[in-house]
Design an enzyme around this catalytic site. Sequence first.
Site, PDB file in Angstrom:
ATOM      1  N   GLN A 100      10.524   3.065  -1.487  1.00 56.84           N
ATOM      2  CA  GLN A 100      11.121   2.108  -0.547  1.00 56.84           C
ATOM      3  C   GLN A 100      12.645   2.120  -0.668  1.00 56.84           C
ATOM      4  OE1 GLN A 100      11.262  -2.298  -0.966  1.00 56.84           O
ATOM      5  NE2 GLN A 100       9.907  -2.320   0.808  1.00 56.84           N
ATOM      6  N   LYS A 114       8.456  -2.352   6.034  1.00 60.77           N
ATOM      7  CA  LYS A 114       7.941  -3.638   5.546  1.00 60.77           C
ATOM      8  C   LYS A 114       8.916  -4.714   5.999  1.00 60.77           C
ATOM      9  CE  LYS A 114       6.465  -6.042   1.357  1.00 60.77           C
ATOM     10  NZ  LYS A 114       7.581  -6.911   0.990  1.00 60.77           N
ATOM     11  N   CYS A 171      13.678  -8.012   2.907  1.00 54.87           N
ATOM     12  CA  CYS A 171      14.230  -8.707   1.745  1.00 54.87           C
ATOM     13  C   CYS A 171      15.110  -9.884   2.187  1.00 54.87           C
ATOM     14  CB  CYS A 171      15.038  -7.742   0.877  1.00 54.87           C
ATOM     15  SG  CYS A 171      15.735  -8.567  -0.559  1.00 54.87           S
ATOM     16  N   PRO A 198       5.664  -3.890  -3.187  1.00 50.15           N
ATOM     17  CA  PRO A 198       6.820  -3.502  -4.008  1.00 50.15           C
ATOM     18  C   PRO A 198       7.523  -4.749  -4.517  1.00 50.15           C
ATOM     19  CG  PRO A 198       7.296  -3.200  -1.662  1.00 50.15           C
ATOM     20  CD  PRO A 198       5.858  -3.597  -1.769  1.00 50.15           C
ATOM     21  N   MET A 199       7.835  -4.784  -5.799  1.00 53.45           N
ATOM     22  CA  MET A 199       8.555  -5.937  -6.353  1.00 53.45           C
ATOM     23  C   MET A 199       9.616  -5.452  -7.331  1.00 53.45           C
ATOM     24  SD  MET A 199       5.571  -8.831  -6.858  1.00 53.45           S
ATOM     25  CE  MET A 199       4.366  -7.744  -7.581  1.00 53.45           C
ATOM     26  N   ASN A 222       0.466  -9.249   4.453  1.00 53.47           N
ATOM     27  CA  ASN A 222       1.001  -9.615   3.134  1.00 53.47           C
ATOM     28  C   ASN A 222       1.441 -11.070   3.111  1.00 53.47           C
ATOM     29  OD1 ASN A 222       4.171  -9.402   1.674  1.00 53.47           O
ATOM     30  ND2 ASN A 222       2.339  -9.189   0.431  1.00 53.47           N
TER      31      ASN A 222
HETATM   32  C1  LIG Z   1      10.052 -10.582  -8.027  1.00 55.57           C
HETATM   33  C2  LIG Z   1       9.867 -10.061  -6.628  1.00 55.57           C
HETATM   34  C3  LIG Z   1      10.502  -8.902  -6.246  1.00 55.57           C
HETATM   35  C4  LIG Z   1      10.336  -8.397  -4.950  1.00 55.57           C
HETATM   36  N1  LIG Z   1      10.917  -7.203  -4.617  1.00 55.57           N
HETATM   37  C5  LIG Z   1      10.645  -6.649  -3.416  1.00 55.57           C
HETATM   38  C6  LIG Z   1      11.090  -5.324  -3.107  1.00 55.57           C
HETATM   39  O1  LIG Z   1      11.745  -4.638  -3.909  1.00 55.57           O
HETATM   40  N2  LIG Z   1      10.771  -4.829  -1.873  1.00 55.57           N
HETATM   41  C7  LIG Z   1      10.029  -5.538  -0.958  1.00 55.57           C
HETATM   42  O2  LIG Z   1       9.757  -5.046   0.126  1.00 55.57           O
HETATM   43  N3  LIG Z   1       9.591  -6.773  -1.239  1.00 55.57           N
HETATM   44  C8  LIG Z   1       9.847  -7.317  -2.440  1.00 55.57           C
HETATM   45  N4  LIG Z   1       9.318  -8.540  -2.759  1.00 55.57           N
HETATM   46  C9  LIG Z   1       8.406  -9.203  -1.797  1.00 55.57           C
HETATM   47  C10 LIG Z   1       6.951  -8.786  -2.051  1.00 55.57           C
HETATM   48  O3  LIG Z   1       6.765  -7.409  -1.815  1.00 55.57           O
HETATM   49  C11 LIG Z   1       5.979  -9.572  -1.139  1.00 55.57           C
HETATM   50  O4  LIG Z   1       6.314  -9.309   0.193  1.00 55.57           O
HETATM   51  C12 LIG Z   1       6.044 -11.078  -1.370  1.00 55.57           C
HETATM   52  O5  LIG Z   1       6.060 -11.383  -2.747  1.00 55.57           O
HETATM   53  C13 LIG Z   1       4.880 -11.789  -0.697  1.00 55.57           C
HETATM   54  O6  LIG Z   1       3.660 -11.304  -1.162  1.00 55.57           O
HETATM   55  P1  LIG Z   1       2.806 -12.095  -2.296  1.00 55.57           P
HETATM   56  O7  LIG Z   1       2.612 -13.491  -1.800  1.00 55.57           O
HETATM   57  O8  LIG Z   1       1.519 -11.327  -2.412  1.00 55.57           O
HETATM   58  O9  LIG Z   1       3.616 -12.067  -3.530  1.00 55.57           O
HETATM   59  C14 LIG Z   1       9.510  -9.079  -4.022  1.00 55.57           C
HETATM   60  C15 LIG Z   1       8.889 -10.262  -4.419  1.00 55.57           C
HETATM   61  C16 LIG Z   1       9.049 -10.750  -5.691  1.00 55.57           C
HETATM   62  C17 LIG Z   1       8.332 -12.018  -6.089  1.00 55.57           C
END
Ligand SMILES: Cc1cc2nc3c(=O)[nH]c(=O)nc-3n(C[C@H](O)[C@H](O)[C@H](O)COP(=O)(O)O)c2cc1C
Length: 323
Positions: free
Chosen positions: A73, A142, A103, A19-20, A205
């Site tokens: 989420q 998460k 977060c 989720p992002m 992750n």
């Molecule tokens: C722009 C952005 C927004 C994110 N928003 C959320 C979110 O809404 N909820 C969440 O659990 N994690 C959020 N994350 C974290 C990601 O879900 C993930 O845990 C993190 O980017 C690490 O994984 P990656 O290296 O594959 O990007 C966000 C990350 C980024 C970069």
Amino acid sequence: MISIKDLISGMPFPLYLAPMEGVTDRAFRLACKEQGADVLISEFVSSDALSREVEKSIRKMAFDERERPFGIQIFGHDELSLVKAAHLAEAAGPDFVDINWGCPVKKVVSKGAGSAILQDIPKMAVLTGAVVRELRIPVTVKTRLGWDSTSKPIVEVAERMQDVGVQAIAIHGRTRAQMYGGEADWSLIGEVKRNPRMSIPVIGNGDVNSAGKAILYRERYGVDAVMIGRAAIGNPWIFRQVRDLLAGREPYVPDYADRMGMVLRQLRQTMEEKGERRAVLEMRSQYAGYFKGLDHFKPVRMRLMAATSIAECEEILRLYQAV
Ligand SMILES: Cc1cc2nc3c(=O)[nH]c(=O)nc-3n(C[C@H](O)[C@H](O)[C@H](O)COP(=O)(O)O)c2cc1C
């Protein structure tokens, strides 16, 4: 209602789209699903805002049937609003509700939500347990390894989450203090998975930025599923690339027409939901990913960043294609 364990065990190589916030809206999620992501999760939704039934938060829960299995989420810090939000999320019809305990952002942490809870594990268990008890659908969590380098209680956290009835745990291999810096440490994720007390799926992750790494990390750390975030921004094909590699095929490399087509589709789909202005604005953060590595693309990207309509974006993209 299918359990998360049954859901995941039926998938040959379960891949989650992380989720992002600001990125994984419906249009982007559908693109990833089409390219092989198995499980999708909404952007995080504030339980405070949701429990006050703020329109924008309600809209964030919308999803398409094609997105299943789909999770909504929520994040929050207070039992009453978290439970109310969880009920509202459940009523939107997802397959599971995920609680964000990871977060690191100040605005979230300062209220005691997100990764702040890692400083108060008993409270984390109470709040999570309350949500689990209230819902009929599965609840997942998460989170991160811990608060900082002196406190990485993830092995205990995972047990506590399992004990209160959480059906799966996704772990980002960083502490809160690391934010997104340094490198994700998967060794503790592996430790959680190896813990003989753990029986729920563990989703790894952090920094999975290639198909090869997804396969290597799943094998090396024994996780039940791999979750990919940033590497999918502008590259929803990463999920397909994992599938290709697993099947012994050369990983698919999108050509310019693919990339342009995907961008235009995403723009149009986002427009349907949020209007043209927002679609054009939000897409700006994804061009760098979509057109990475193309020769002489910088001036084109600059023009895309200034474009104010989809027609204009299309014209700019077609012009590059023609030269
Ligand atoms: C722009 C952005 C927004 C994110 N928003 C959320 C979110 O809404 N909820 C969440 O659990 N994690 C959020 N994350 C974290 C990601 O879900 C993930 O845990 C993190 O980017 C690490 O994984 P990656 O290296 O594959 O990007 C966000 C990350 C980024 C970069």
